[in-house]
Motif scaffolding. Structure first.
Motif, short mmCIF file in Angstrom:
data_model
loop_
_atom_site.label_atom_id
_atom_site.label_comp_id
_atom_site.label_asym_id
_atom_site.label_seq_id
_atom_site.Cartn_x
_atom_site.Cartn_y
_atom_site.Cartn_z
N TYR A 70 64.27 51.75 60.21
CA TYR A 70 64.33 51.78 58.75
C TYR A 70 64.20 53.17 58.12
O TYR A 70 64.12 53.28 56.90
CB TYR A 70 63.25 50.86 58.16
N HIS B 191 65.45 45.00 55.38
CA HIS B 191 64.08 45.22 54.91
C HIS B 191 63.99 44.88 53.42
O HIS B 191 64.94 45.12 52.66
CB HIS B 191 63.69 46.68 55.13
N THR C 148 71.63 53.18 56.58
CA THR C 148 71.02 51.92 56.11
C THR C 148 72.09 50.98 55.59
O THR C 148 72.06 49.77 55.86
CB THR C 148 69.98 52.22 55.00
#
Length: 742
Positions: A40, A579, A635
């Motif tokens: 992440y 996330h 991401t």
């Protein structure tokens, strides 16, 4: 050492960019875990792998410890008033702990050595006089002035012996000379082993008369020799070019050094030269050689252990990431002789439906009874697979199962029941789990053997979820693991388990405390708190609800949330690897691609049908879209991949276990047979393959490929399904030779 200097060294060693190292070090110092950083925080390190990040973290810890030791040594020497600018610079530039200790050696507090006693007797001026006077021709005359019976120097011989002891110790303490002796010994020395009893049979016979250059020693050879020595079967020593090293050391004493450190070969008196030559021999044999031998052997062992740990890590990773066999009712079969074979039927969720004991290996008279009982259990619970442990009595049990299934499967087809196959499952560590506190808590009403049967069945259904309950060292996919530095081994294997668990993801509503404790940011106590909350309040409905768990604060939530799954909850993304901090970006991506996020969810789950997301994203300007959504390109790419296959288990892409219904014996094997097998273990010199015989066969490293193989892990890994040919069978020694060079 300044942190920036450490960072630059890490950059150079790992061949990374400065910004990558700086960012990762900052992230580690802020308390972020390696799995979280890897998954992440990709924008901050450039998509480095878990392995690179762990290497960086390990080296960071070493270099910081090294820096602390340097500061400590500098301070200790400074307190003695002996720190010079040149010495300080040497210590600051030392690259290893060994170099630092070499430099500190002359200033270290020593026990009462022969040299210290000689100094107490006032013989240091004599030693200095002999060393300084290259023209000294009458050493006894020089020594006579130091004879003093009251100081225990009764004669000239005692005075010269004391001076010799002082010069030998001073020589042995010189950092550069030790470094050179260590280097030459490592380059030109040999490891020599002999048997204590040459007539005794043992697994170490290869090393009964062994002589190999230190530079060519293989890790598995080092570990085997270490163990053979520990078991008092072998004697081991290093042979070094003694004459060359003694001459090198003698030149340091006999010839004075020029300003640049080189030796000035001026004429010396024969008497002084002979005396100093004997000093150098004493220094080498009594003081330098033994400690250098210990250092080199320690270094060989450390490197061999590091290599063995790396192999163990790779094997463990493949074992944990083996494809689960989900949705099947499994019968776990823990074989034994006298005490009977333990059975446990578990449903597709791992719930135990029934247990039992049969005695098919305790004599022919009990086989029919055992067959009736196992057939009854398979019929009643609609068993689809049998997980057979590979321990004691495994071969006999396999024969029993193969014969039973020949009769049972035709009948099952007629009755509309599932036909049954069996899978050989490694039961390494099952007994450890069974006798553990965790095993007792999970199954308080079962005896130890029945818990093993349950564990064997469950590790076929979900290897990762079951194996995390066992100390990784007990799983048995390495070599010489009991000889390792246990702390280092535990840390390395713990890191592997952590990486695997977080790569797969964990269902927060079904996971055991053992499994949860490996999730990023979740400690063992926090894992118990999550389970306690679940038991008291029912299933979690969302990831946000985790914040209600005792002692699970915002920081822990940030670390763990992306790795925990909440199927059927109120937020569809809660069952993905997206996330929570990126939910808005995920919705924005779907909207930008023409989807309505609300329409894609049904019963709290993302539906299939958006597999084209990565392809559509590739046609857009990723950089511009990522910037507009407030995330980085890595991401955004990860989000697209996750949306294309929501809830994907990466283990599904790996080879499935081989299902068997029949059995071979070693006597059935013939040279030239070609068989399919499963790689069970990979070691430095080859791989062990299960070919459906009780004994695994060895594919030696030379038989792994037609090309040169540097290490077996470059070709195979645990769990691989491979095609092999039998090249040798030794029934007496229970050895099977295989080749993959078909």
């Amino acid at each position: 050492m300044d942190q920036q200097l450490i960072n630059r060294q890490l950059q150079q060693e790992l061949k990374l960019e400065a910004w990558q190292v700086d960012n990762v070090v900052n992230l580690i110092d802020e308390g972020n875990t390696i799995p979280f950083i890897a998954r992440y925080r990709k924008e901050m390190h450039g998509t480095l792998s878990d392995e690179v990040l762990r290497n960086l973290n390990e080296r960071l810890a070493y270099l910081r410890t090294l820096a602390e030791r340097k500061d400590s040594v500098i301070k200790l020497i400074e307190e003695q008033g002996k720190l010079t600018p040149e010495l300080k610079k040497q210590i600051e530039h030392a690259a290893t702990m060994v170099e630092v200790e070499d430099l500190y050696r002359p200033y270290k507090q020593k026990r009462r050595t022969r040299a210290l006693i000689a100094r107490e007797r006032g013989l240091e001026p004599l030693a200095k006089a002999i060393l300084d006077d290259v023209n000294a021709v009458n050493l006894p005359e020089m020594a006579a002035a130091y004879v003093d019976p009251e100081k225990e120097v009764p004669d000239v011989e005692a005075a010269l012996a004391g001076a010799s002891d002082i010069l030998a110790e001073d020589l042995a303490d010189l950092a550069e000379e030790r470094r050179q002796v260590r280097k030459t010994t490592a380059q030109k020395g040999h490891v020599v082993t002999k048997a204590k009893d040459p007539e005794a049979e043992s697994v170490y016979e290869l090393y009964y008369d062994f002589d190999t250059p230190i530079a060519k020693m293989q890790p598995h050879q080092v570990l085997a020799i270490d163990r053979g020595e520990k078991e008092k079967v072998l004697r081991t020593a290093l042979s070094a070019p003694e004459e060359e090293l003694e001459s090198y050391l003698a030149s340091h004493l006999i010839y004075p050094a020029d300003e640049d450190g080189s030796r000035v070969f001026i004429k010396n008196s024969d008497e002084r030269a002979a005396f100093l030559k004997s000093v150098s021999v004493d220094a080498y044999k009594r003081l330098i050689a033994p400690s250098i031998e210990n250092e080199i052997r320690s270094d060989l062992t450390e490197k061999a252990q590091d290599q063995a740990i790396k192999v163990f890590e790779k094997n463990l990773q493949q074992l944990l990431m083996a494809q689960p066999i989900a949705g099947k009712t499994v019968l776990g079969f823990d074989p034994a002789f006298r005490t009977g074979c333990k059975l446990a039927v578990v449903d597709p969720t791992g719930k135990v439906l029934a247990t039992g004991v049969i005695y098919p290996t305790s004599g022919a008279v009990r086989v029919p009874e055992a067959r009736r009982e196992i057939e009854r259990m398979m019929r009643k619970y609609k068993v689809e697979l049998i997980a057979l442990g590979n321990g004691t009595a495994s071969r006999e049990s396999e024969q029993f199962l193969a014969e039973t299934l020949k009769e049972y499967n035709p009948m099952a087809r007629q009755l509309g029941l599932p036909t049954v196959s069996y899978v050989i499952v490694s039961e390494a560590g099952a007994s450890v789990y069974s006798a553990s506190k965790l095993g007792t808590e999970e199954f308080p009403d079962y005896d130890v053997a029945l818990r093993s049967a349950v564990s064997i069945a469950r590790r076929l259904q979900d290897p990762l979820a079951e194996l995390v309950k066992i100390d990784p060292k007990a799983i048995g996919v390495g070599q010489y693991q009991h000889d390792m530095d246990q702390k280092k081994l535990s840390e390395a294997l713990g890191g592997v388990v952590e990486d695997c668990v977080n790569k797969v993801g964990v269902d927060v509503n079904t996971a055991s405390p053992s499994l949860l404790s490996y999730v990023s940011g979740i400690s063992a106590s926090l894992a118990k708190n999550i389970v306690a909350y679940r038991e008291e309040n029912g299933s979690f409905k969302s990831r946000k609800e985790l914040l209600k768990v005792s002692k699970l604060g915002p920081k822990a939530f940030t670390q763990c949330a992306g790795f925990l799954r909440v199927p059927g909850g109120s937020e569809p993304f809660d069952n993905t690897a997206v996330h929570p901090e990126s939910y808005e970006a995920a919705r924005g991506l779907l909207t930008a691609l023409g989807y309505d996020p609300k329409q894609l969810a049904k019963d709290g789950q993302l539906q299939k049908g958006i597999s084209e997301v990565p392809g559509k994203l590739a046609k857009l300007n990723k950089e511009a879209l990522a910037e507009s959504l407030g995330v980085g390109v890595p991401t955004l790419t990860d989000i697209a991949q996750e949306l294309s296959r929501p809830g994907r288990d990466p283990r599904q892409d790996l080879p499935a276990p081989i299902l068997r219904t029949d059995v071979l014996s070693m006597e059935d094997l013939k040279v030239g047979m070609i068989l399919k097998g499963t790689v069970r273990n990979v070691i430095d010199f080859g791989a062990f393959v299960d070919i459906g015989v009780h004994q695994d066969g060895l594919v030696h490293i030379s038989q792994l490929s037609n090309k040169f193989v540097k290490h077996p892990l470059d070709v195979v890994k645990v769990g691989d399904i491979v095609e092999v040919k039998v090249i040798s069978v030794d029934v007496k020694k229970k050895r099977i030779g295989l080749t993959m060079r078909l």
